[in-house]
Design a protein around this motif. Structure first.
Motif, PDB file in Angstrom:
ATOM      1  N   ARG A  18       0.839  -1.218   0.000  1.00 29.53           N
ATOM      2  CA  ARG A  18       0.000   0.000   0.000  1.00 29.53           C
ATOM      3  C   ARG A  18       0.861   1.250   0.000  1.00 29.53           C
ATOM      4  NH1 ARG A  18      -4.350  -2.980   2.318  1.00 29.53           N
ATOM      5  NH2 ARG A  18      -4.092  -4.837   1.063  1.00 29.53           N
ATOM      6  N   SER A  20       2.814   2.498  -2.476  1.00 29.88           N
ATOM      7  CA  SER A  20       3.065   3.188  -3.742  1.00 29.88           C
ATOM      8  C   SER A  20       2.242   4.479  -3.800  1.00 29.88           C
ATOM      9  CB  SER A  20       2.700   2.269  -4.908  1.00 29.88           C
ATOM     10  OG  SER A  20       3.282   2.767  -6.095  1.00 29.88           O
ATOM     11  N   ASP A  21       2.500   5.292  -4.811  1.00 29.23           N
ATOM     12  CA  ASP A  21       1.728   6.535  -4.941  1.00 29.23           C
ATOM     13  C   ASP A  21       1.506   6.804  -6.429  1.00 29.23           C
ATOM     14  OD1 ASP A  21       4.008   7.778  -6.042  1.00 29.23           O
ATOM     15  OD2 ASP A  21       4.672   8.487  -4.088  1.00 29.23           O
ATOM     16  N   ALA A  22       0.821   7.898  -6.715  1.00 29.14           N
ATOM     17  CA  ALA A  22       0.406   8.157  -8.097  1.00 29.14           C
ATOM     18  C   ALA A  22       1.612   8.341  -9.029  1.00 29.14           C
ATOM     19  CB  ALA A  22      -0.490   9.394  -8.135  1.00 29.14           C
ATOM     20  N   ASP A  25       3.246   4.871  -9.507  1.00 26.56           N
ATOM     21  CA  ASP A  25       2.363   4.044 -10.345  1.00 26.56           C
ATOM     22  C   ASP A  25       2.405   4.519 -11.798  1.00 26.56           C
ATOM     23  OD1 ASP A  25       1.668   2.652  -8.102  1.00 26.56           O
ATOM     24  OD2 ASP A  25      -0.303   3.587  -7.862  1.00 26.56           O
ATOM     25  N   ALA A  28       5.647   3.350 -13.429  1.00 32.43           N
ATOM     26  CA  ALA A  28       5.577   1.903 -13.689  1.00 32.43           C
ATOM     27  C   ALA A  28       4.665   1.613 -14.879  1.00 32.43           C
ATOM     28  CB  ALA A  28       5.094   1.174 -12.433  1.00 32.43           C
ATOM     29  N   ARG A  29       3.540   2.321 -14.954  1.00 27.79           N
ATOM     30  CA  ARG A  29       2.596   2.103 -16.062  1.00 27.79           C
ATOM     31  C   ARG A  29       3.227   2.508 -17.397  1.00 27.79           C
ATOM     32  NH1 ARG A  29      -1.369   3.952 -13.178  1.00 27.79           N
ATOM     33  NH2 ARG A  29      -1.100   6.067 -13.952  1.00 27.79           N
ATOM     34  N   GLU A  32       5.533  -0.031 -18.874  1.00 28.94           N
ATOM     35  CA  GLU A  32       5.051  -1.354 -19.301  1.00 28.94           C
ATOM     36  C   GLU A  32       5.402  -1.629 -20.750  1.00 28.94           C
ATOM     37  OE1 GLU A  32       0.932  -1.654 -18.240  1.00 28.94           O
ATOM     38  OE2 GLU A  32       1.428  -1.657 -16.099  1.00 28.94           O
ATOM     39  N   ASP A  40      10.647  -3.553  -9.297  1.00 23.71           N
ATOM     40  CA  ASP A  40       9.192  -3.442  -9.239  1.00 23.71           C
ATOM     41  C   ASP A  40       8.793  -2.894  -7.866  1.00 23.71           C
ATOM     42  OD1 ASP A  40       9.286  -5.514  -7.485  1.00 23.71           O
ATOM     43  OD2 ASP A  40       7.639  -6.614  -8.405  1.00 23.71           O
ATOM     44  N   ALA A  41       7.507  -2.694  -7.679  1.00 23.68           N
ATOM     45  CA  ALA A  41       7.045  -2.004  -6.463  1.00 23.68           C
ATOM     46  C   ALA A  41       7.367  -2.797  -5.195  1.00 23.68           C
ATOM     47  CB  ALA A  41       5.544  -1.737  -6.560  1.00 23.68           C
ATOM     48  N   TYR A  68      12.965   5.643 -10.799  1.00 22.81           N
ATOM     49  CA  TYR A  68      11.885   4.926 -10.101  1.00 22.81           C
ATOM     50  C   TYR A  68      12.337   4.433  -8.714  1.00 22.81           C
ATOM     51  CZ  TYR A  68       8.142   1.554  -9.182  1.00 22.81           C
ATOM     52  OH  TYR A  68       7.113   0.838  -8.604  1.00 22.81           O
ATOM     53  N   TRP A  72      11.529   5.711  -4.506  1.00 22.22           N
ATOM     54  CA  TRP A  72      11.270   4.879  -3.319  1.00 22.22           C
ATOM     55  C   TRP A  72      12.275   5.205  -2.221  1.00 22.22           C
ATOM     56  CZ3 TRP A  72       7.098   2.135  -2.178  1.00 22.22           C
ATOM     57  CH2 TRP A  72       6.271   1.670  -3.211  1.00 22.22           C
TER      58      TRP A  72
END
Ligand SMILES: C[S@@+](CC[C@H](N)C(=O)[O-])C[C@H]1O[C@@H](n2cnc3c(N)ncnc32)[C@H](O)[C@@H]1O
Length: 215
Positions: A18, A20-22, A25, A28-29, A32, A40-41, A68, A72
């Protein structure tokens, strides 16, 4: 999905994450289709937890890509803390700066553009946490310098140390860049027997080694 942890378990772990944030995300999107080799997250939140538990105020990362994993890490820093992150590709470094700005972290991140082999001689320690995620062939050559840059009790964290299981004799017939496989296998042996480190390998995603520098 990786090959070390079964897909169902990876999906379960993803559902429990829980943190992660906008912005994370979104990166990561967007990745793809592009498929840059970002953590990864689930490894991301592990980095966040480690940085927070180390009380990190100074973090060094080798291999920024587009920021990315750096988000984190830097997200764990208190005001006045700093992530120094090294990237040899100027275009990726430019994108990373944009992403750090999107995350509101510009004041906590210094993106150093250049070859980490040279740049690690130019930064001064001590660091509370070092994250190795650059060229696999550099893991061992950089090891002693990175340990020297860590404070006693600081953490050296390294991604991809299981390299799709190819470092594990008999695990897979899959061949993944034999040169890098040998480099990572050598690194794992060096880290495991390093006199200044105590190490645990977490078989999450592609394998993450976590070493603490002895006091
Ligand atoms: C696996 S990616 C890093 C991914 C990033 N840590 C993340 O998860 O968001 C490795 C990056 O290291 C960079 N790199 C490779 N060799 C390097 C070197 N000698 N010095 C600095 N950066 C390097 C590559 O350009 C690439 O962007």
């Amino acid at each position: 999905m990786g090959v070390i942890v079964p897909d169902a378990v990876e999906r379960y772990l993803a559902g429990l994450n829980r943190a992660s944030d906008a912005v994370l995300d979104g990166i990561a999107r967007e990745n793809e289709a592009r498929r840059l080799p970002l953590v990864d997250a689930e490894v991301g939140v592990l980095l966040r937890v480690l940085a927070m538990s180390a009380g990190a105020t100074r973090i060094l990362e080798i291999g920024t890509a587009i920021g990315y994993s750096g988000i984190w890490l830097a997200g764990a820093l208190p005001a006045g803390g700093m992530l120094f992150t090294m990237e040899m590709d100027p275009e990726r470094a430019r994108e990373a700066r944009e992403n750090f700005a999107r995350a509101g972290l510009t004041d906590r991140v210094n993106v150093i553009v250049g070859d980490a082999q040279r740049m690690v001689a130019k930064v001064s320690g001590p660091f509370d946490l070092v994250f190795q995620d650059g060229a696999k062939s550099l893991y061992t050559p950089l090891l002693d310098r990175l340990v020297a840059l860590l404070r006693p009790g600081g953490l050296l964290v390294t991604d991809n140390v299981l390299w799709d299981g190819t470092v594990v004799p008999g695990f897979t017939d899959h061949v993944k860049n034999g040169h890098d496989t040998r480099a990572i296998a050598e690194y794992n042996e060096r880290v495991a027997s390093h006199p200044q480190l105590t190490t645990s390998v977490v078989p999450l995603r592609d394998g993450v080694s976590i070493s603490v520098k002895k006091m």
